[in-house]
Design a protein around this motif. Structure first.
Motif, mmCIF file in Angstrom:
data_model
loop_
_atom_site.group_PDB
_atom_site.id
_atom_site.type_symbol
_atom_site.label_atom_id
_atom_site.label_comp_id
_atom_site.label_asym_id
_atom_site.label_seq_id
_atom_site.Cartn_x
_atom_site.Cartn_y
_atom_site.Cartn_z
ATOM 1 N N ALA A 121 45.409 44.332 33.684
ATOM 2 C CA ALA A 121 45.197 43.004 34.248
ATOM 3 C C ALA A 121 44.717 43.076 35.689
ATOM 4 O O ALA A 121 43.798 42.353 36.087
ATOM 5 C CB ALA A 121 46.502 42.196 34.160
ATOM 6 N N ALA A 122 45.322 43.957 36.489
ATOM 7 C CA ALA A 122 44.927 44.087 37.892
ATOM 8 C C ALA A 122 43.508 44.637 38.021
ATOM 9 O O ALA A 122 42.730 44.173 38.863
ATOM 10 C CB ALA A 122 45.909 44.999 38.621
ATOM 11 N N GLU A 123 43.163 45.598 37.172
ATOM 12 C CA GLU A 123 41.816 46.182 37.235
ATOM 13 C C GLU A 123 40.747 45.160 36.897
ATOM 14 O O GLU A 123 39.766 44.995 37.642
ATOM 15 C CB GLU A 123 41.736 47.363 36.264
ATOM 16 C CG GLU A 123 40.373 48.028 36.213
ATOM 17 C CD GLU A 123 40.302 49.133 35.190
ATOM 18 O OE1 GLU A 123 39.205 49.359 34.659
ATOM 19 O OE2 GLU A 123 41.345 49.761 34.909
ATOM 20 N N LEU A 124 40.930 44.450 35.792
ATOM 21 C CA LEU A 124 39.938 43.451 35.394
ATOM 22 C C LEU A 124 39.941 42.251 36.337
ATOM 23 O O LEU A 124 38.896 41.653 36.601
ATOM 24 C CB LEU A 124 40.208 42.994 33.961
ATOM 25 C CG LEU A 124 40.023 44.063 32.879
ATOM 26 C CD1 LEU A 124 40.417 43.528 31.514
ATOM 27 C CD2 LEU A 124 38.580 44.561 32.851
ATOM 28 N N GLY A 125 41.121 41.904 36.870
ATOM 29 C CA GLY A 125 41.176 40.820 37.848
ATOM 30 C C GLY A 125 40.433 41.162 39.115
ATOM 31 O O GLY A 125 39.742 40.305 39.702
ATOM 32 N N THR A 126 40.555 42.402 39.555
ATOM 33 C CA THR A 126 39.809 42.842 40.751
ATOM 34 C C THR A 126 38.308 42.830 40.490
ATOM 35 O O THR A 126 37.515 42.454 41.369
ATOM 36 C CB THR A 126 40.265 44.260 41.153
ATOM 37 O OG1 THR A 126 41.674 44.257 41.372
ATOM 38 C CG2 THR A 126 39.562 44.712 42.417
ATOM 39 N N MET A 127 37.909 43.232 39.291
ATOM 40 C CA MET A 127 36.490 43.166 38.938
ATOM 41 C C MET A 127 36.001 41.715 38.906
ATOM 42 O O MET A 127 34.855 41.441 39.263
ATOM 43 C CB MET A 127 36.256 43.831 37.576
ATOM 44 C CG MET A 127 36.534 45.325 37.553
ATOM 45 S SD MET A 127 36.182 46.080 35.951
ATOM 46 C CE MET A 127 34.398 45.982 35.920
ATOM 47 N N ILE A 215 49.167 44.507 21.246
ATOM 48 C CA ILE A 215 49.664 43.385 22.046
ATOM 49 C C ILE A 215 49.536 43.670 23.531
ATOM 50 O O ILE A 215 49.046 42.834 24.308
ATOM 51 C CB ILE A 215 51.133 43.081 21.677
ATOM 52 C CG1 ILE A 215 51.229 42.535 20.247
ATOM 53 C CG2 ILE A 215 51.747 42.087 22.668
ATOM 54 C CD1 ILE A 215 52.644 42.379 19.742
ATOM 55 N N ILE A 216 49.966 44.848 23.959
ATOM 56 C CA ILE A 216 49.954 45.194 25.385
ATOM 57 C C ILE A 216 48.536 45.182 25.943
ATOM 58 O O ILE A 216 48.267 44.593 26.997
ATOM 59 C CB ILE A 216 50.608 46.577 25.606
ATOM 60 C CG1 ILE A 216 52.104 46.513 25.275
ATOM 61 C CG2 ILE A 216 50.414 47.051 27.041
ATOM 62 C CD1 ILE A 216 52.749 47.862 25.163
ATOM 63 N N TYR A 222 43.339 40.125 28.560
ATOM 64 C CA TYR A 222 43.092 38.679 28.578
ATOM 65 C C TYR A 222 43.473 38.079 29.923
ATOM 66 O O TYR A 222 42.723 37.272 30.492
ATOM 67 C CB TYR A 222 43.888 38.000 27.461
ATOM 68 C CG TYR A 222 43.792 36.489 27.490
ATOM 69 C CD1 TYR A 222 42.649 35.840 27.027
ATOM 70 C CD2 TYR A 222 44.824 35.711 28.008
ATOM 71 C CE1 TYR A 222 42.540 34.460 27.066
ATOM 72 C CE2 TYR A 222 44.731 34.327 28.050
ATOM 73 C CZ TYR A 222 43.593 33.713 27.586
ATOM 74 O OH TYR A 222 43.482 32.346 27.642
ATOM 75 N N ARG A 223 44.628 38.462 30.441
ATOM 76 C CA ARG A 223 45.059 37.926 31.729
ATOM 77 C C ARG A 223 44.119 38.371 32.848
ATOM 78 O O ARG A 223 43.831 37.599 33.772
ATOM 79 C CB ARG A 223 46.482 38.392 32.032
ATOM 80 C CG ARG A 223 47.544 37.816 31.102
ATOM 81 C CD ARG A 223 47.566 36.319 31.145
ATOM 82 N NE ARG A 223 48.633 35.767 30.309
ATOM 83 C CZ ARG A 223 48.781 34.482 30.045
ATOM 84 N NH1 ARG A 223 47.919 33.598 30.525
ATOM 85 N NH2 ARG A 223 49.773 34.061 29.282
ATOM 86 N N GLY A 224 43.640 39.598 32.774
ATOM 87 C CA GLY A 224 42.722 40.076 33.800
ATOM 88 C C GLY A 224 41.371 39.400 33.740
ATOM 89 O O GLY A 224 40.801 39.011 34.767
ATOM 90 N N VAL A 234 44.821 37.813 41.152
ATOM 91 C CA VAL A 234 45.030 39.152 40.602
ATOM 92 C C VAL A 234 46.521 39.441 40.456
ATOM 93 O O VAL A 234 46.977 39.977 39.444
ATOM 94 C CB VAL A 234 44.351 40.216 41.489
ATOM 95 C CG1 VAL A 234 44.663 41.616 40.975
ATOM 96 C CG2 VAL A 234 42.850 39.989 41.529
ATOM 97 N N GLY A 235 47.292 39.076 41.477
ATOM 98 C CA GLY A 235 48.732 39.274 41.410
ATOM 99 C C GLY A 235 49.368 38.468 40.286
ATOM 100 O O GLY A 235 50.236 38.971 39.557
ATOM 101 N N LYS A 236 48.940 37.214 40.145
ATOM 102 C CA LYS A 236 49.471 36.374 39.077
ATOM 103 C C LYS A 236 49.086 36.913 37.705
ATOM 104 O O LYS A 236 49.875 36.848 36.755
ATOM 105 C CB LYS A 236 48.958 34.941 39.239
ATOM 106 C CG LYS A 236 49.586 34.178 40.396
ATOM 107 C CD LYS A 236 49.054 32.753 40.457
ATOM 108 C CE LYS A 236 49.714 31.967 41.582
ATOM 109 N NZ LYS A 236 49.209 30.567 41.662
ATOM 110 N N ALA A 237 47.872 37.461 37.593
ATOM 111 C CA ALA A 237 47.435 38.014 36.308
ATOM 112 C C ALA A 237 48.286 39.215 35.915
ATOM 113 O O ALA A 237 48.691 39.354 34.753
ATOM 114 C CB ALA A 237 45.961 38.418 36.397
#
Length: 265
Positions: A121-127, A215-216, A222-224, A234-237
């Motif tokens: 999630a953090a990786e995709l959110g940062t992208m 699932i994981i 999805y969140r990212g 990003v933190g929330k994701a």
């Protein structure tokens, strides 16, 4: 009352919109996974191996330690009760079946959710913040094929392996209690464990691990992919991926336990 009704309406509409987005995401990822199976050369195997290393090898130590301690705790707690009735040998049954059928895959899934799910999630959110995903789309690439499928395949491969390691270390923890504290013979405890655990129990553990891996990875990605374009998003994701992942894992574990129990009579 007006504000209450408005809030309920917004939440109601938001729930259906979120459900629609989730179904669309699942369909898109499934389509790309089928495309990858038909065209293996299109999959980024280098990225897949990278995520397998990060989610598998680097997590082996913590998985082994936590599952061993879980088996140790379960052995100590069951030994106190079993000793009252002179049934010390059945500590092997209780620990073995509990670890293999439930606690092994569940504990490994919790660890993987905290490590891999939040990392995805953090990786995709940062992208998303850096507009890298939009750049891929602009250049004609399909983001799920390059960003999600390698993570999904890596998790589906390493989770059953980590679960198997966790099961073995959990049984070893109970074995330590049986042999050292209860003074049970080595061969007697080993034979009782082998007698208690059926191969279908191991298959059930692997099936749960495979389902938890999907699932994981899906929740984390999805969140990212749907995080807001700022640092707070990003933190929330990352946080929501862990919370949502744990909740869905518990629900899936409950359903699968009921199904397997019914199938085996």
């Amino acid at each position: 009352m007006k504000n209450l009704v408005s809030s309920f309406g917004r939440n109601f509409v938001g729930f259906f919109q979120e459900s629609k987005n989730i179904l669309a995401f699942i369909g898109e990822v499934t389509e790309e996974l089928i495309f990858g199976i038909r065209n293996p050369h299109k999959i980024k195997w280098k990225s897949t191996l990278y995520y397998m290393d990060g989610c598998g090898r680097e997590a082996t130590g913590i998985v082994a330690l936590i599952c061993f301690l879980m088996g140790l705790i379960l052995g100590f707690q069951s030994a106190v009760q079993m000793k009252q009735f002179g049934t010390d040998i059945y500590v092997a049954n209780l620990v073995g079946l509990s670890i293999v059928k439930e606690l092994g895959p569940l504990m490994v899934a919790m660890i993987a959710t905290g490590r891999a799910g939040s990392a995805f999630a953090a990786e995709l959110g940062t992208m998303r913040v850096n507009e890298e995903i939009d750049a891929l789309t602009t250049m004609g690439f399909v983001p799920p094929r390059f960003l999600i499928i390698p993570k999904l395949i890596a998790m589906m491969v390493v989770m059953p392996i980590l679960t198997l390691i966790g099961d073995l270390l959990g049984i070893l923890g109970g074995f330590f209690v049986g042999v050292v504290q209860l003074k049970l013979p080595f061969i007697a405890y080993l034979n009782q464990t082998i007698k208690a655990i059926h191969y279908l129990d191991v298959m059930e553990s692997m099936a749960k691990a495979f389902a938890f891996a999907i699932i994981i990875s899906m929740v984390g990605c999805y969140r990212g992919m749907n995080s807001s374009s700022d640092a707070q998003g990003v933190g929330k994701a990352a946080t929501s991926s862990v919370v949502s992942g744990i909740f869905l894992i518990i629900v899936a574990d409950t359903l699968m336990t009921i199904i397997f129990t019914q199938l085996r009579g």
